[in-house]
Design a protein around this motif. Structure first.
Motif, PDB file in Angstrom:
ATOM      1  N   LYS A   5       0.839  -1.189   0.000  1.00 49.13           N
ATOM      2  CA  LYS A   5       0.000   0.000   0.000  1.00 49.13           C
ATOM      3  C   LYS A   5       0.877   1.243   0.000  1.00 49.13           C
ATOM      4  CE  LYS A   5      -3.674   2.340   2.560  1.00 49.13           C
ATOM      5  NZ  LYS A   5      -4.526   2.318   3.782  1.00 49.13           N
ATOM      6  N   PRO A   7       1.310   5.183   0.708  1.00 48.63           N
ATOM      7  CA  PRO A   7       0.677   6.265   1.479  1.00 48.63           C
ATOM      8  C   PRO A   7       0.038   7.295   0.548  1.00 48.63           C
ATOM      9  CG  PRO A   7       2.848   5.767   2.360  1.00 48.63           C
ATOM     10  CD  PRO A   7       2.725   4.994   1.089  1.00 48.63           C
ATOM     11  N   GLU A   8      -1.211   7.663   0.852  1.00 43.57           N
ATOM     12  CA  GLU A   8      -1.959   8.600   0.016  1.00 43.57           C
ATOM     13  C   GLU A   8      -2.147   9.923   0.748  1.00 43.57           C
ATOM     14  OE1 GLU A   8      -5.440   7.408  -2.676  1.00 43.57           O
ATOM     15  OE2 GLU A   8      -6.445   8.345  -0.958  1.00 43.57           O
ATOM     16  N   GLN A   9      -1.881  11.009   0.055  1.00 40.50           N
ATOM     17  CA  GLN A   9      -1.987  12.335   0.633  1.00 40.50           C
ATOM     18  C   GLN A   9      -2.958  13.183  -0.190  1.00 40.50           C
ATOM     19  OE1 GLN A   9       0.737  13.361   3.536  1.00 40.50           O
ATOM     20  NE2 GLN A   9      -0.355  11.423   3.562  1.00 40.50           N
ATOM     21  N   VAL A  59       5.000   7.905  -2.631  1.00 39.91           N
ATOM     22  CA  VAL A  59       3.879   8.606  -2.005  1.00 39.91           C
ATOM     23  C   VAL A  59       2.890   8.964  -3.107  1.00 39.91           C
ATOM     24  CG1 VAL A  59       5.014  10.864  -2.194  1.00 39.91           C
ATOM     25  CG2 VAL A  59       3.174  10.518  -0.507  1.00 39.91           C
ATOM     26  N   GLU A  84      -4.227  16.897   3.463  1.00 37.41           N
ATOM     27  CA  GLU A  84      -2.896  16.919   4.059  1.00 37.41           C
ATOM     28  C   GLU A  84      -2.100  18.127   3.579  1.00 37.41           C
ATOM     29  OE1 GLU A  84      -1.925  14.914   6.330  1.00 37.41           O
ATOM     30  OE2 GLU A  84      -3.558  13.468   6.233  1.00 37.41           O
ATOM     31  N   ARG A 181       2.051  11.446   9.484  1.00 34.16           N
ATOM     32  CA  ARG A 181       0.979  10.562   9.025  1.00 34.16           C
ATOM     33  C   ARG A 181       1.508   9.531   8.053  1.00 34.16           C
ATOM     34  NH1 ARG A 181      -2.893  10.243   4.935  1.00 34.16           N
ATOM     35  NH2 ARG A 181      -4.819   9.211   5.579  1.00 34.16           N
ATOM     36  N   VAL A 182       2.392   9.954   7.136  1.00 34.83           N
ATOM     37  CA  VAL A 182       2.976   9.004   6.185  1.00 34.83           C
ATOM     38  C   VAL A 182       3.817   7.983   6.923  1.00 34.83           C
ATOM     39  CG1 VAL A 182       4.632   8.759   4.302  1.00 34.83           C
ATOM     40  CG2 VAL A 182       2.938  10.577   4.223  1.00 34.83           C
ATOM     41  N   LYS A 183       4.577   8.451   7.907  1.00 36.36           N
ATOM     42  CA  LYS A 183       5.401   7.535   8.688  1.00 36.36           C
ATOM     43  C   LYS A 183       4.541   6.533   9.450  1.00 36.36           C
ATOM     44  CE  LYS A 183       9.233  10.784   9.270  1.00 36.36           C
ATOM     45  NZ  LYS A 183       9.992  11.632  10.226  1.00 36.36           N
ATOM     46  N   ILE A 185       1.550   5.445   8.521  1.00 33.00           N
ATOM     47  CA  ILE A 185       1.011   4.494   7.547  1.00 33.00           C
ATOM     48  C   ILE A 185       2.067   3.459   7.189  1.00 33.00           C
ATOM     49  CG2 ILE A 185       0.169   4.238   5.188  1.00 33.00           C
ATOM     50  CD1 ILE A 185      -1.130   6.985   5.462  1.00 33.00           C
ATOM     51  N   GLU A 186       3.289   3.925   6.951  1.00 35.12           N
ATOM     52  CA  GLU A 186       4.373   3.004   6.600  1.00 35.12           C
ATOM     53  C   GLU A 186       4.648   2.032   7.741  1.00 35.12           C
ATOM     54  OE1 GLU A 186       7.490   5.711   5.576  1.00 35.12           O
ATOM     55  OE2 GLU A 186       7.009   5.640   3.433  1.00 35.12           O
TER      56      GLU A 186
END
Length: 207
Positions: A5, A7-9, A59, A84, A181-183, A185-186
């Motif tokens: 998956k 990460p979606e922003q 991303v 975001e 937030r990306v971190k 999700i990862e």
């Protein structure tokens, strides 16, 4: 085999009607430009996903455009929700679009308070043709100072020539990929992979 998956922003375009938000959207989505004379009016929210690879990490930016519905109050909550990042767009050939940026900035901090804010001066191709009405670098710097460092990046673009557009989105992706937030999700993806690996049945010898 499980798919990874990305990460979606969510990134939203904000600014006055006619500054080129839909043109930025077209450049982002299809790398094309359509002149006003041959453009059909766009009505309704629209969005497009695009994956950027930054320093070995992916991303996905999901860019949203109002589709000409800037003045429709009912779109506010759905448009700003979960954003975001927000790109404040003004046109170099329209001082009025620059002078009203503070109102759009207020909307962003009200409805998308966690969004990173970026400033985009569009239609740079018109600056030399109409220099007396263009906005100066000093004006831009003063605006950013008045925003108390809320602006994370300033860009100059031309949707007509394509100048600066890809670079802007690349830099925004670079800044967003470092957000918490990306971190998160990862990390969730890593934890999920570990769980799946542990759940796999082990092969034992039945001698």
């Amino acid at each position: 085999m499980a798919t990874t998956k990305i990460p979606e922003q969510k990134v939203i375009l904000c600014g006055e009607f006619g500054v080129g938000k839909s043109s930025l959207f077209r450049r982002f989505a299809m790398n094309t430009f359509v002149s006003n004379s041959s453009r059909h009016s766009t009505l309704g929210l629209d969005h497009f996903d695009k994956v950027f690879r930054i320093h070995g990490r992916n991303v996905r930016l999901q860019l949203w455009d109002t589709g000409g519905m800037e003045r429709v109050a009912s779109i506010t909550s759905s448009y700003y929700k979960f954003a975001e990042a927000a790109i404040l767009v003004f046109s170099f050939d329209s001082p009025d679009s620059f002078n009203i940026l503070s109102q759009h900035l207020l909307d962003i901090v009200t409805y998308a308070e966690s969004a990173k804010i970026f400033l985009c001066g569009n239609k740079t191709d018109l600056v030399s043709q109409n220099s007396e009405s263009s906005i100066s670098d000093a004006d831009i710097e003063n605006f950013c100072e008045q925003c108390h460092n809320l602006v994370s990046g300033v860009y100059k673009t031309s949707c007509k020539t394509g100048s600066g557009v890809e670079e802007m989105f690349q830099d925004i992706a670079r800044q967003l990929i470092g957000t918490s937030r990306v971190k998160d999700i990862e990390q969730e993806m890593k934890d999920s992979f570990k769980v799946c690996a542990q759940d796999e049945p082990s092969q034992s010898c039945s001698c």
